[in-house]
Design a protein around this motif. Structure first.
Motif, short mmCIF file in Angstrom:
data_model
loop_
_atom_site.label_atom_id
_atom_site.label_comp_id
_atom_site.label_asym_id
_atom_site.label_seq_id
_atom_site.Cartn_x
_atom_site.Cartn_y
_atom_site.Cartn_z
N VAL A 42 -2.37 8.25 -0.70
CA VAL A 42 -2.43 7.10 -1.61
C VAL A 42 -1.72 5.89 -0.99
CG1 VAL A 42 -1.69 6.20 -3.85
CG2 VAL A 42 -2.65 8.50 -3.69
N GLU A 43 -0.60 6.14 -0.33
CA GLU A 43 0.19 5.05 0.26
C GLU A 43 -0.49 4.42 1.47
OE1 GLU A 43 3.88 6.67 1.43
OE2 GLU A 43 4.73 6.75 -0.59
N ALA A 44 -1.18 5.25 2.25
CA ALA A 44 -1.67 4.82 3.57
C ALA A 44 -2.44 3.51 3.56
CB ALA A 44 -2.50 5.94 4.19
N PRO A 45 -3.39 3.30 2.62
CA PRO A 45 -4.11 2.01 2.63
C PRO A 45 -3.19 0.81 2.39
CG PRO A 45 -5.27 3.63 1.28
CD PRO A 45 -3.93 4.21 1.60
N LEU A 46 -2.17 1.01 1.58
CA LEU A 46 -1.23 -0.09 1.32
C LEU A 46 -0.48 -0.48 2.58
CD1 LEU A 46 0.24 1.16 -2.10
CD2 LEU A 46 -1.58 -0.51 -1.74
N TYR A 47 -0.05 0.51 3.34
CA TYR A 47 0.67 0.21 4.58
C TYR A 47 -0.24 -0.44 5.61
CZ TYR A 47 4.30 3.27 2.65
OH TYR A 47 5.26 3.84 1.87
N ARG A 48 -1.49 0.04 5.70
CA ARG A 48 -2.43 -0.58 6.65
C ARG A 48 -2.70 -2.03 6.28
NH1 ARG A 48 -5.13 4.52 6.43
NH2 ARG A 48 -6.58 3.70 4.86
N LEU A 49 -2.84 -2.29 4.98
CA LEU A 49 -3.10 -3.65 4.52
C LEU A 49 -1.93 -4.58 4.85
CD1 LEU A 49 -5.05 -5.49 2.92
CD2 LEU A 49 -3.78 -4.86 0.85
N ALA A 50 -0.71 -4.07 4.75
CA ALA A 50 0.47 -4.88 5.01
C ALA A 50 0.92 -4.85 6.46
CB ALA A 50 1.62 -4.40 4.12
N GLN A 137 8.95 -8.84 -11.64
CA GLN A 137 10.26 -8.88 -11.00
C GLN A 137 11.20 -7.80 -11.54
OE1 GLN A 137 11.46 -10.34 -8.34
NE2 GLN A 137 9.42 -11.22 -8.00
N ASN A 138 10.98 -7.38 -12.78
CA ASN A 138 11.76 -6.24 -13.27
C ASN A 138 11.54 -5.01 -12.39
OD1 ASN A 138 12.87 -7.65 -15.40
ND2 ASN A 138 11.51 -6.81 -16.95
N PHE A 139 10.31 -4.80 -11.96
CA PHE A 139 10.02 -3.69 -11.05
C PHE A 139 10.62 -3.94 -9.67
CE2 PHE A 139 6.67 -2.75 -14.15
CZ PHE A 139 6.67 -1.37 -14.17
N LEU A 140 10.39 -5.13 -9.12
CA LEU A 140 10.75 -5.38 -7.73
C LEU A 140 12.26 -5.50 -7.52
CD1 LEU A 140 7.91 -7.86 -6.75
CD2 LEU A 140 7.95 -5.37 -6.60
N SER A 141 12.96 -6.11 -8.47
CA SER A 141 14.41 -6.21 -8.33
C SER A 141 15.06 -4.84 -8.47
CB SER A 141 14.98 -7.19 -9.36
OG SER A 141 14.78 -6.73 -10.68
N THR A 180 7.95 0.34 -1.51
CA THR A 180 6.64 0.83 -1.97
C THR A 180 6.80 2.15 -2.71
OG1 THR A 180 5.54 -0.24 -0.10
CG2 THR A 180 4.34 1.52 -1.23
N ARG A 181 7.50 3.08 -2.12
CA ARG A 181 7.62 4.41 -2.72
C ARG A 181 8.42 4.40 -4.01
NH1 ARG A 181 8.55 7.34 3.18
NH2 ARG A 181 6.32 7.48 3.70
N ILE A 182 9.48 3.63 -4.06
CA ILE A 182 10.29 3.55 -5.29
C ILE A 182 9.45 2.98 -6.43
CG2 ILE A 182 12.25 2.38 -6.35
CD1 ILE A 182 13.56 2.55 -3.49
N THR A 183 8.71 1.93 -6.14
CA THR A 183 7.89 1.31 -7.18
C THR A 183 6.75 2.22 -7.60
OG1 THR A 183 8.38 -0.88 -6.26
CG2 THR A 183 6.52 -0.72 -7.78
N LEU A 184 6.08 2.81 -6.62
CA LEU A 184 4.86 3.57 -6.88
C LEU A 184 5.12 4.94 -7.49
CD1 LEU A 184 1.81 3.20 -6.45
CD2 LEU A 184 2.06 4.31 -4.22
N TRP A 185 6.17 5.63 -7.04
CA TRP A 185 6.38 7.02 -7.45
C TRP A 185 7.53 7.22 -8.42
CZ3 TRP A 185 1.93 8.40 -6.39
CH2 TRP A 185 1.32 8.17 -5.17
N VAL A 186 8.34 6.19 -8.65
CA VAL A 186 9.46 6.32 -9.59
C VAL A 186 9.29 5.38 -10.77
CG1 VAL A 186 11.97 6.21 -9.89
CG2 VAL A 186 11.02 7.04 -7.74
N PRO A 189 5.33 5.25 -12.86
CA PRO A 189 4.96 6.36 -13.77
C PRO A 189 5.91 6.54 -14.93
CG PRO A 189 5.71 7.19 -11.64
CD PRO A 189 5.55 5.72 -11.49
N ILE A 190 7.23 6.40 -14.70
CA ILE A 190 8.18 6.57 -15.80
C ILE A 190 8.05 5.43 -16.80
CG2 ILE A 190 10.61 6.82 -16.43
CD1 ILE A 190 11.13 7.98 -13.69
N ALA A 191 7.89 4.20 -16.30
CA ALA A 191 7.75 3.05 -17.20
C ALA A 191 6.48 3.17 -18.03
CB ALA A 191 7.74 1.75 -16.39
N PHE A 192 5.41 3.68 -17.43
CA PHE A 192 4.17 3.86 -18.19
C PHE A 192 4.38 4.84 -19.34
CE2 PHE A 192 0.17 6.07 -19.02
CZ PHE A 192 -0.68 5.01 -19.27
#
Length: 571
Positions: A42-50, A137-141, A180-186, A189-192
């Motif tokens: 799942v992560e791989a396309p994001l890293y390639r894009l960036a 920004q709540n997510f990113l900070s 990326t991993r903190i936002t995507l996997w922590v 999903p918990i915030a949802f």
């Protein structure tokens, strides 16, 4: 404290432990980079894009530059979004552009994980600004703070790539992969899950225009604000952000409708800070180390809750003299559906954890009751603290504690097999002194300047407490307000904005420098003279260091504010 207060505290701590244990295991896996294959796909396309190579580890300077550039860009985008919101979509209430000084303050506030709000959210921000600007920004900070904690943990866990005193360039991970991993996997999903739960309990989530209604009791016409509240409420708590959709924050029934949502919000605030302590123990190969840090935080927290609950239960003697029932305690500024026990507990949770959400007006607390949240912030936001920032702040105090112990026994101090030398102590001094300097110098400027004194609604000791609280909240990246201070002015927006930015990044950079230095050092073997850092003695030494070093800076200021006010009230 009565039996109900003790029961609520015990229930909260029990549930916190049940949540933190499995979450800590997951965070430890992220620190080590142990992800299942499906996550990596799942992560791989994001890293390639960036154009990012997630397996490439950075030195501390590159890691710091990446985080600084990322957050500067976030601040610029959020500022522009506020200034242009009047011509952007998802604005059914027709909100105009935010003033330049307020937009500057808010951009810095949300990027630095402070979430201080000098404005009324439902009367200032459009839905687009709330969601695309503030909630993002709540997510990113939050991810930034956790990433810094990951980097410092890796510094302690590293086996070293040179000798003691070697160039301080140890690799501490990849900033882009961590974010990326903190936002995507922590966080996501918990915030949802939290958002869905909040909606089920009555927190609103819509894009409807504000509604004009007539009240059933008095037939009064009023306007009810609407909006996507539950989604922002979830990450506001989970990321220890605290910025409310409404001006009343979590005291508003649309944000926090029931005692159950109140309990879950408090658990969400502490969940990641507590879990990071357990993840730290796993990452360094000794779970006892994580439990020791968590024990020190918990003991300080319990004492603070007892003090705040006692002070608020004692009530206000001036109101008792007017015939108010003293058994009611001090209910001024509190929601009846939460009462004194839950309000006092929430007040300590939110200021211990660098969150800033409130369910009661701290300005209405008794002098000693209001001093407890103030002290929680002045300790450096290390009693659980913000996501990531609480742990890395407490680890700095742990380094200082072993240094002090080393001086007492005449031995070179060590922590987790890493020798603590001159460089680490210089960096620790910078980290510990940044926020007291910002708080005390900023308070002095505010009480001297005419523009600062003009915002005070309550002259005397209480007015001084309001200013001291505002600078303490800003510099320690908490974001809660004492209220009573008119802070949405060019003077305070600029002063607090500078305090928030330096309070965040003038600490993060030296923390990363320490992480790089520790990562480059080899581990030294444990000997008979090594100080154990996992037992009760070290926990008490750590608590003493936090109290002596973290709090002594503020004793004169506290004496001029809440202490004097308490003596005047109970004279």
């Amino acid at each position: 404290m009565d039996a109900r207060a003790w029961g609520l505290l015990a229930l909260f701590l029990l549930l916190l432990g049940l949540v933190a244990w499995p979450l800590g295991r997951g965070l430890a896996a992220l620190i080590a980079g142990r992800l299942p294959r499906w996550m990596q796909r799942v992560e791989a396309p994001l890293y390639r894009l960036a154009g990012v190579q997630p397996g490439t580890s950075m030195g501390w300077r590159d890691y710091a530059l990446a985080l600084l550039a990322f957050n500067v860009l976030g601040a610029v985008v959020l500022y522009a979004l506020q200034r242009a919101q009047g011509v952007l979509p998802l604005n059914p209430a027709g909100m105009g552009a935010v003033s330049p000084d307020s937009a500057f303050n808010t951009a810095i506030s949300f990027v630095s994980n402070t979430n201080w709000q000098g404005y009324a959210g439902e009367g200032t921000m459009s839905y687009l600004t709330q969601m695309l600007g503030l909630a993002v920004q709540n997510f990113l900070s939050a991810a930034t703070g956790i990433a810094v904690a990951f980097a410092l943990i890796r510094g302690f866990a590293a086996r070293g790539e040179g000798r003691a005193g070697a160039p301080r360039l140890g690799a501490i991970g990849n900033a882009w992969a961590d974010l990326t991993r903190i936002t995507l996997w922590v966080l996501l999903p918990i915030a949802f899950g939290l958002a869905v739960f909040f909606v089920s309990q009555g927190v609103i989530q819509n894009f409807d225009p504000y509604r004009d209604v007539t009240t059933l009791a008095a037939g009064v016409h009023q306007q009810l604000p609407m909006g996507p509240v539950a989604s922002q409420e979830a990450i506001k708590m989970l990321g220890t952000n605290g910025g409310g959709f409404f001006n009343a924050n979590s005291a508003h029934p649309f944000e926090n409708p029931t005692p159950l949502t109140n309990l879950v919000q408090m658990l969400a605030i502490f969940a990641i800070p507590a879990a990071l302590c357990l993840a730290f123990g796993r990452a360094v190969g000794d779970t006892r180390q994580g439990w020791a840090i968590l024990a020190a935080m918990t003991l300080i927290f319990v004492v603070a809750v007892v003090a705040a609950t006692w002070a608020e239960s004692a009530g206000n003697p001036l109101l008792v003299a007017l015939g108010v029932d003293p058994s009611m305690g001090n209910m001024e500024g509190k929601e009846l559906r939460f009462g004194i026990n839950a309000s006092a507990l929430f007040g300590v949770v939110t200021t211990a954890a660098s969150c800033g959400a409130v369910v009661a007006m701290h300005d209405s607390f008794t002098p000693l009751g209001g001093m407890v949240p103030l002290v929680m912030m002045q300790l450096g936001e290390v009693v659980f603290g913000g996501v990531g920032s609480g742990l890395y702040g407490m680890l700095v105090f742990a380094v200082l504690a072993v240094f002090i112990a080393g001086l007492m026994i005449g031995r070179t101090p060590e922590y987790l097999g890493k020798k603590i030398e001159v460089y680490e102590m210089k960096v620790s001094a910078i980290i510990i002194l940044v926020t007291p300097l910002l708080v005390l110098l900023g308070t002095a400027v505010a009480v001297i300047a005419a523009q600062g004194r003009a915002g005070i609604a309550n002259p005397g000791a209480h007015g001084f407490s309001e200013i001291l609280y505002a600078l303490t909240s800003a510099a320690n990246n908490n974001g809660s307000a004492f209220a009573g201070l008119s802070a949405n002015t060019p003077f305070y927006n600029a002063l607090l904005g500078v305090a928030m930015w330096l309070g965040r990044f003038a600490v993060i950079v030296p923390v990363l420098a320490m992480a790089g230095a520790l990562a480059a050092k080899p581990r030294v073997p444990v000997t008979a003279g090594t100080l154990p850092t996992h037992g009760p003695l070290f926990v008490l030494l750590l608590i003493g260091t936090v109290l002596l070093v973290g709090l002594l800076n503020y004793v004169p200021a506290l004496a001029l504010g809440p202490v004097v006010e308490h003596l005047m009230l109970w004279k």
